[in-house]
Design an enzyme around this catalytic site. Structure first.
Site, PDB file in Angstrom:
ATOM      1  N   ASP A  60       8.103  -5.520   0.071  1.00  0.00           N
ATOM      2  CA  ASP A  60       9.450  -5.682   0.618  1.00  0.00           C
ATOM      3  C   ASP A  60       9.516  -7.043   1.306  1.00  0.00           C
ATOM      4  O   ASP A  60       8.512  -7.742   1.416  1.00  0.00           O
ATOM      5  CB  ASP A  60       9.792  -4.525   1.556  1.00  0.00           C
ATOM      6  CG  ASP A  60       8.896  -4.487   2.792  1.00  0.00           C
ATOM      7  OD1 ASP A  60       8.028  -5.372   2.931  1.00  0.00           O
ATOM      8  OD2 ASP A  60       9.058  -3.571   3.602  1.00  0.00           O
ATOM      9  N   SER A  61      10.690  -7.421   1.771  1.00  0.00           N
ATOM     10  CA  SER A  61      10.864  -8.777   2.298  1.00  0.00           C
ATOM     11  C   SER A  61      10.467  -8.887   3.760  1.00  0.00           C
ATOM     12  O   SER A  61      10.403  -9.978   4.300  1.00  0.00           O
ATOM     13  CB  SER A  61      12.327  -9.186   2.167  1.00  0.00           C
ATOM     14  OG  SER A  61      13.119  -8.416   3.059  1.00  0.00           O
ATOM     15  N   GLY A  62      10.241  -7.769   4.423  1.00  0.00           N
ATOM     16  CA  GLY A  62       9.986  -7.784   5.856  1.00  0.00           C
ATOM     17  C   GLY A  62      11.244  -7.546   6.665  1.00  0.00           C
ATOM     18  O   GLY A  62      11.189  -7.231   7.840  1.00  0.00           O
ATOM     19  N   GLY A  63      12.389  -7.670   6.001  1.00  0.00           N
ATOM     20  CA  GLY A  63      13.662  -7.530   6.704  1.00  0.00           C
ATOM     21  C   GLY A  63      13.835  -6.174   7.373  1.00  0.00           C
ATOM     22  O   GLY A  63      14.209  -6.088   8.541  1.00  0.00           O
ATOM     23  N   ASP A 282      10.990   4.373  -3.314  1.00  0.00           N
ATOM     24  CA  ASP A 282       9.787   4.414  -2.482  1.00  0.00           C
ATOM     25  C   ASP A 282      10.113   5.228  -1.255  1.00  0.00           C
ATOM     26  O   ASP A 282      11.268   5.277  -0.833  1.00  0.00           O
ATOM     27  CB  ASP A 282       9.377   3.004  -2.035  1.00  0.00           C
ATOM     28  CG  ASP A 282      10.286   2.484  -0.935  1.00  0.00           C
ATOM     29  OD1 ASP A 282      11.394   2.030  -1.263  1.00  0.00           O
ATOM     30  OD2 ASP A 282       9.910   2.565   0.242  1.00  0.00           O
ATOM     31  N   CYS A 320       0.099  23.495  -9.267  1.00  0.00           N
ATOM     32  CA  CYS A 320      -0.304  22.086  -9.186  1.00  0.00           C
ATOM     33  C   CYS A 320      -1.734  21.948  -9.691  1.00  0.00           C
ATOM     34  O   CYS A 320      -2.597  22.752  -9.351  1.00  0.00           O
ATOM     35  CB  CYS A 320      -0.205  21.585  -7.744  1.00  0.00           C
ATOM     36  SG  CYS A 320      -0.756  19.877  -7.521  1.00  0.00           S
ATOM     37  N   CYS A 322      -3.675  19.249  -9.184  1.00  0.00           N
ATOM     38  CA  CYS A 322      -4.363  18.146  -8.510  1.00  0.00           C
ATOM     39  C   CYS A 322      -5.738  18.596  -8.027  1.00  0.00           C
ATOM     40  O   CYS A 322      -6.036  19.775  -7.941  1.00  0.00           O
ATOM     41  CB  CYS A 322      -3.529  17.584  -7.360  1.00  0.00           C
ATOM     42  SG  CYS A 322      -3.700  18.441  -5.778  1.00  0.00           S
ATOM     43  N   CYS A 325      -5.650  21.217  -5.152  1.00  0.00           N
ATOM     44  CA  CYS A 325      -5.259  22.585  -5.501  1.00  0.00           C
ATOM     45  C   CYS A 325      -6.295  23.253  -6.401  1.00  0.00           C
ATOM     46  O   CYS A 325      -6.424  24.483  -6.395  1.00  0.00           O
ATOM     47  CB  CYS A 325      -3.878  22.575  -6.150  1.00  0.00           C
ATOM     48  SG  CYS A 325      -2.585  22.081  -4.994  1.00  0.00           S
ATOM     49  N   HIS A 351      -2.509  15.730  -2.295  1.00  0.00           N
ATOM     50  CA  HIS A 351      -1.635  16.730  -2.918  1.00  0.00           C
ATOM     51  C   HIS A 351      -0.178  16.287  -2.933  1.00  0.00           C
ATOM     52  O   HIS A 351       0.498  16.388  -3.965  1.00  0.00           O
ATOM     53  CB  HIS A 351      -1.741  18.108  -2.249  1.00  0.00           C
ATOM     54  CG  HIS A 351      -0.609  18.987  -2.691  1.00  0.00           C
ATOM     55  ND1 HIS A 351      -0.597  19.617  -3.920  1.00  0.00           N
ATOM     56  CD2 HIS A 351       0.606  19.229  -2.125  1.00  0.00           C
ATOM     57  CE1 HIS A 351       0.554  20.234  -4.084  1.00  0.00           C
ATOM     58  NE2 HIS A 351       1.305  20.025  -3.003  1.00  0.00           N
TER      59      HIS A 351
HETATM   60 ZN   LIG Z   1      -1.949  19.912  -5.548  1.00  0.00          ZN
END
Ligand SMILES: [Zn+2]
Length: 371
Positions: A60-63, A282, A320, A322, A325, A351
């Site tokens: 990002d620009s920092g703004g 984001d 899930c 991942c 999990c 997760h």
């Molecule tokens: Zn998970």
């Protein structure tokens, strides 16, 4: 985009981010400018090399931080004077210095320096702020065009970093970062000529006024950027207003260029915004909430600190896949959190990021099916 404020997605090693399928992360210019400093990162070959992350990065620009973390800031036509939240020292950001910092950090996508209009703002204030952001967008682009060849990718350090991570060996899989050519294997690489450069995105402002947003979008598109962000939202306004403004803005931004909605949202919201035509988002929510024990699952939100999970031997989210999990129970995650163990923050973050990235994979799948 997972948020890696200080060149780290808090608690998650880079190889785990790759395993989760993260293809781009966001870092914050304001924070990196204060610590460890742009020049330090530049000398080490830029962010990719410094943090050993060969995939895409957006800064990002920092703004936004200058406006949200600094009560004592002073805005003039030239730029913003602000105080460091670390030691109170005085600093100055202008469109030119924000571009210089982002070129030095060497992310793939960089953002024009804008003024994030506060909420609420009356019409006169929103217009004045929007006009300032447009003038700053022109200055950002002018400086960027004159200095875009100064990216730190010309340093051979990036190559050695890629060799270390084995990135070049599988560059056919992901493609090298923008501007980086693959050197012949076994050669001592000469400095790379960065033929491609960073991509500078413009930012639309205009407060919560659809007419101002339309004007801001049209005039930002006139300046001409390879991608456009919708800024100044998620600043305290009601959610239905966010949605109205996103809709009112997107229709005036070209659909064939990336449209980036900054700083949103919940899993439900990112699906909704993608459906409206947003390509990039984001948010600190998945990572920050994870560190506070708030977990997103296919069955809704879970606060893992609650006592009733103490004897729950089931997985955090049965739907899930991942690594958290697959391996750990809710009871164990609850114990780690209650005991303030470092591993609680690590596992919870992994997760939540997995859940967000899965959500976006499902969105992309639906788009590919034409739904
Ligand atoms: Zn998970």
């Amino acid at each position: 985009m997972p948020v890696g404020t200080l060149a780290t997605v808090k608690g998650v090693p880079q190889d785990v981010l790759e395993e989760l399928g993260a293809e781009i992360i966001l870092s914050n210019t304001y924070h990196l400018y204060l610590r460890p400093g742009v020049e330090q990162v530049r000398k080490l070959g830029g962010l990719h090399s410094f943090m050993s992350w060969p995939q895409a990065i957006l800064t990002d620009s920092g703004g936004f931080q200058v406006f949200s973390l600094n009560d004592l800031r002073k805005v003039t036509e030239e730029g913003v004077t602000f105080r460091s939240h670390l030691d109170g020292s005085a600093h100055f950001f202008s469109p030119e210095s924000a571009m210089q910092a982002q070129i030095g950090l060497g992310a793939d996508i960089v953002m024009a320096f804008d003024e994030c209009t506060e909420y609420p703002a009356d019409e006169a204030r929103a217009r004045a702020s929007m006009e300032l952001t447009l003038r700053w967008a022109e200055r950002s682009k002018r400086y960027f065009e004159e200095h875009k060849q100064e990216v730190p990718w010309t340093n051979a350090t990036l190559i050695s970093s890629h060799a270390r991570t084995g990135f070049l060996a599988r560059s056919g899989e992901h493609g090298p970062p923008v501007g980086v050519e693959t050197p012949p294997v076994g050669c001592n690489p000469a400095p790379i000529q960065a033929e491609a450069t960073q991509a500078l995105f413009g930012i639309v402002q205009g407060g919560m006024d659809p007419a101002l947003r339309k004007e801001s979008a049209e005039r930002t598109v006139e300046i001409d950027f390879p991608g456009y962000a919708v800024g100044g939202l998620s600043v305290g306004e009601p959610r239905h207003v966010t949605r109205e403004i996103v809709e009112a803005t997107l229709e005036h931004l070209p659909a064939d260029k990336p449209r980036y909605l900054m700083g949103v949202g919940t899993p439900e919201e990112i699906v909704e915004y993608a459906n409206l035509g947003v390509d990039m988002m984001d948010c600190v929510l998945p990572t920050r909430a994870a560190r506070h024990g708030l977990l997103f699952t296919s069955e809704g939100k879970i606060s893992i600190k609650q006592a009733h999970y103490a004897g729950d031997s089931g997985p955090l989210d049965p739907n899930c896949g991942c690594r958290v999990c697959r391996r750990y129970s809710r009871a164990y995650l609850r114990h780690l959190y209650a005991s303030n163990e470092v591993l609680a923050q690590v596992l919870n973050t992994i997760h939540n990021l997995s859940f967000y990235l899965d959500t976006m994979r499902a969105v992309r799948h639906s788009i590919s099916l034409g739904k």
